[in-house]
Scaffold this motif. Structure first.
Motif, PDB file in Angstrom:
ATOM      1  N   GLY A 279      83.840  69.246  29.576  1.00 26.42           N
ATOM      2  CA  GLY A 279      83.175  70.339  30.868  1.00 26.42           C
ATOM      3  C   GLY A 279      81.387  70.462  30.714  1.00 26.42           C
ATOM      4  N   GLN A 280      81.436  70.030  31.511  1.00 31.09           N
ATOM      5  CA  GLN A 280      79.617  70.792  31.040  1.00 31.09           C
ATOM      6  C   GLN A 280      79.151  72.166  31.236  1.00 31.09           C
ATOM      7  OE1 GLN A 280      76.999  68.841  30.996  1.00 31.09           O
ATOM      8  NE2 GLN A 280      77.026  67.713  32.560  1.00 31.09           N
ATOM      9  N   THR A 281      78.507  72.563  30.691  1.00 28.39           N
ATOM     10  CA  THR A 281      78.110  73.891  30.741  1.00 28.39           C
ATOM     11  C   THR A 281      77.281  74.787  30.913  1.00 28.39           C
ATOM     12  OG1 THR A 281      76.635  73.219  28.830  1.00 28.39           O
ATOM     13  CG2 THR A 281      77.752  73.987  27.523  1.00 28.39           C
ATOM     14  N   LYS A 282      76.838  76.215  30.812  1.00 24.84           N
ATOM     15  CA  LYS A 282      76.288  76.818  32.094  1.00 24.84           C
ATOM     16  C   LYS A 282      76.657  76.914  33.787  1.00 24.84           C
ATOM     17  CE  LYS A 282      72.311  75.898  29.007  1.00 24.84           C
ATOM     18  NZ  LYS A 282      72.957  75.845  28.005  1.00 24.84           N
ATOM     19  N   LYS A 283      77.338  77.031  33.810  1.00 20.49           N
ATOM     20  CA  LYS A 283      78.275  76.619  34.833  1.00 20.49           C
ATOM     21  C   LYS A 283      79.072  78.408  35.115  1.00 20.49           C
ATOM     22  CE  LYS A 283      79.021  74.606  39.334  1.00 20.49           C
ATOM     23  NZ  LYS A 283      79.182  74.692  39.781  1.00 20.49           N
ATOM     24  N   ARG A 284      78.871  78.912  34.351  1.00 21.77           N
ATOM     25  CA  ARG A 284      80.562  80.261  34.291  1.00 21.77           C
ATOM     26  C   ARG A 284      79.377  81.448  35.472  1.00 21.77           C
ATOM     27  NH1 ARG A 284      85.356  78.644  33.851  1.00 21.77           N
ATOM     28  NH2 ARG A 284      85.390  77.579  31.942  1.00 21.77           N
ATOM     29  N   HIS A 285      77.716  81.711  35.442  1.00 23.26           N
ATOM     30  CA  HIS A 285      77.495  82.858  35.604  1.00 23.26           C
ATOM     31  C   HIS A 285      76.116  82.996  35.636  1.00 23.26           C
ATOM     32  CE1 HIS A 285      76.237  84.398  31.484  1.00 23.26           C
ATOM     33  NE2 HIS A 285      77.246  83.504  30.962  1.00 23.26           N
ATOM     34  N   ILE A 286      75.429  83.657  35.932  1.00 19.96           N
ATOM     35  CA  ILE A 286      73.703  83.867  36.727  1.00 19.96           C
ATOM     36  C   ILE A 286      73.485  82.190  37.402  1.00 19.96           C
ATOM     37  CG2 ILE A 286      71.013  83.688  35.618  1.00 19.96           C
ATOM     38  CD1 ILE A 286      72.521  85.011  33.603  1.00 19.96           C
ATOM     39  N   LEU A 287      74.355  82.112  38.778  1.00 19.58           N
ATOM     40  CA  LEU A 287      74.606  81.126  39.014  1.00 19.58           C
ATOM     41  C   LEU A 287      73.725  80.804  40.062  1.00 19.58           C
ATOM     42  CD1 LEU A 287      78.177  80.253  39.630  1.00 19.58           C
ATOM     43  CD2 LEU A 287      75.925  79.402  38.012  1.00 19.58           C
ATOM     44  N   THR A 288      73.351  82.567  40.829  1.00 19.85           N
ATOM     45  CA  THR A 288      71.908  82.444  41.820  1.00 19.85           C
ATOM     46  C   THR A 288      70.791  81.798  40.812  1.00 19.85           C
ATOM     47  OG1 THR A 288      71.365  84.555  40.991  1.00 19.85           O
ATOM     48  CG2 THR A 288      73.432  84.125  42.547  1.00 19.85           C
ATOM     49  N   SER A 289      69.773  82.165  40.297  1.00 23.48           N
ATOM     50  CA  SER A 289      68.641  81.709  40.018  1.00 23.48           C
ATOM     51  C   SER A 289      69.043  80.114  39.115  1.00 23.48           C
ATOM     52  CB  SER A 289      68.206  81.618  38.430  1.00 23.48           C
ATOM     53  OG  SER A 289      68.984  81.995  37.630  1.00 23.48           O
ATOM     54  N   LYS A 290      70.073  79.327  39.587  1.00 24.17           N
ATOM     55  CA  LYS A 290      70.201  78.190  39.483  1.00 24.17           C
ATOM     56  C   LYS A 290      70.285  77.276  41.528  1.00 24.17           C
ATOM     57  CE  LYS A 290      72.480  77.616  35.331  1.00 24.17           C
ATOM     58  NZ  LYS A 290      73.240  79.325  34.861  1.00 24.17           N
ATOM     59  N   SER A 291      69.636  75.861  41.119  1.00 26.29           N
ATOM     60  CA  SER A 291      69.476  75.456  42.537  1.00 26.29           C
ATOM     61  C   SER A 291      71.438  74.327  42.947  1.00 26.29           C
ATOM     62  CB  SER A 291      68.408  74.090  42.382  1.00 26.29           C
ATOM     63  OG  SER A 291      68.839  73.460  41.806  1.00 26.29           O
ATOM     64  N   THR A 292      71.179  74.294  43.895  1.00 29.44           N
ATOM     65  CA  THR A 292      72.536  73.693  44.822  1.00 29.44           C
ATOM     66  C   THR A 292      72.431  72.610  43.712  1.00 29.44           C
ATOM     67  OG1 THR A 292      71.966  75.207  46.752  1.00 29.44           O
ATOM     68  CG2 THR A 292      73.785  73.334  46.340  1.00 29.44           C
ATOM     69  N   LYS A 293      71.439  71.403  43.758  1.00 29.28           N
ATOM     70  CA  LYS A 293      71.890  70.601  43.310  1.00 29.28           C
ATOM     71  C   LYS A 293      72.008  70.203  41.715  1.00 29.28           C
ATOM     72  CE  LYS A 293      68.905  66.428  42.116  1.00 29.28           C
ATOM     73  NZ  LYS A 293      67.077  65.535  42.126  1.00 29.28           N
ATOM     74  N   THR A 294      71.481  71.343  41.150  1.00 29.50           N
ATOM     75  CA  THR A 294      71.462  71.737  39.400  1.00 29.50           C
ATOM     76  C   THR A 294      73.307  72.134  39.530  1.00 29.50           C
ATOM     77  OG1 THR A 294      69.826  71.969  39.031  1.00 29.50           O
ATOM     78  CG2 THR A 294      71.078  73.130  37.717  1.00 29.50           C
ATOM     79  N   LYS A 295      74.105  72.582  40.651  1.00 28.19           N
ATOM     80  CA  LYS A 295      75.168  73.132  40.514  1.00 28.19           C
ATOM     81  C   LYS A 295      76.577  72.149  40.697  1.00 28.19           C
ATOM     82  CE  LYS A 295      73.760  77.495  42.785  1.00 28.19           C
ATOM     83  NZ  LYS A 295      74.081  78.482  43.674  1.00 28.19           N
ATOM     84  N   ARG A 296      75.482  71.153  41.534  1.00 31.92           N
ATOM     85  CA  ARG A 296      76.539  70.101  42.288  1.00 31.92           C
ATOM     86  C   ARG A 296      76.916  68.913  41.080  1.00 31.92           C
ATOM     87  NH1 ARG A 296      74.062  68.945  46.015  1.00 31.92           N
ATOM     88  NH2 ARG A 296      72.289  67.620  45.484  1.00 31.92           N
ATOM     89  N   LYS A 297      75.355  69.028  40.126  1.00 31.30           N
ATOM     90  CA  LYS A 297      75.153  67.953  38.715  1.00 31.30           C
ATOM     91  C   LYS A 297      76.267  68.382  37.997  1.00 31.30           C
ATOM     92  CE  LYS A 297      71.494  64.965  39.814  1.00 31.30           C
ATOM     93  NZ  LYS A 297      70.248  64.441  39.139  1.00 31.30           N
ATOM     94  N   LEU A 298      76.163  70.087  37.404  1.00 21.82           N
ATOM     95  CA  LEU A 298      77.201  70.452  36.732  1.00 21.82           C
ATOM     96  C   LEU A 298      78.559  70.668  36.562  1.00 21.82           C
ATOM     97  CD1 LEU A 298      75.337  74.116  36.142  1.00 21.82           C
ATOM     98  CD2 LEU A 298      75.389  71.976  34.647  1.00 21.82           C
ATOM     99  N   THR A 299      79.565  69.930  37.728  1.00 28.83           N
ATOM    100  CA  THR A 299      80.431  70.062  38.227  1.00 28.83           C
ATOM    101  C   THR A 299      80.742  69.078  37.758  1.00 28.83           C
ATOM    102  OG1 THR A 299      80.260  69.416  40.356  1.00 28.83           O
ATOM    103  CG2 THR A 299      80.513  71.274  40.336  1.00 28.83           C
ATOM    104  N   ARG A 300      80.382  67.577  37.410  1.00 27.08           N
ATOM    105  CA  ARG A 300      80.677  66.285  37.413  1.00 27.08           C
ATOM    106  C   ARG A 300      81.191  66.023  35.366  1.00 27.08           C
ATOM    107  NH1 ARG A 300      75.609  62.896  38.739  1.00 27.08           N
ATOM    108  NH2 ARG A 300      75.501  63.851  40.588  1.00 27.08           N
TER     109      ARG A 300
END
Length: 65
Positions: free
Chosen positions: A25-46
């Motif tokens: 799985g990818q890292t950096k997807k657990r918390h402090i998600l408000t400062s990440k863009s939607t595109k970044t969060k979508r890419k981290l689900t892969r």
């Protein structure tokens, strides 16, 4: 020769594909998600794959996967 034990923490995090690659799985997807863009969060689900340098170490931890 006795059976090898699977590392239970690694078994929850990694799985082998049909071709022998190890998925992770990818890292950096657990918390402090408000400062990440939607595109970044979508890419981290892969799913990603374990690098060649770590492949031997991880495959020793999941011998029967």
């Amino acid at each position: 020769m006795p059976k090898m034990k699977t590392h239970s923490g690694a078994a929850k995090r990694f799985s082998k594909t049909g071709t022998g690659k190890i998925k992770r799985g990818q890292t950096k997807k657990r918390h402090i998600l408000t400062s990440k863009s939607t595109k970044t969060k979508r890419k981290l689900t892969r799913q990603a794959y374990v690098s060649d340098g770590d492949h031997a170490k991880v495959s020793r931890m999941i011998p029967y996967a």
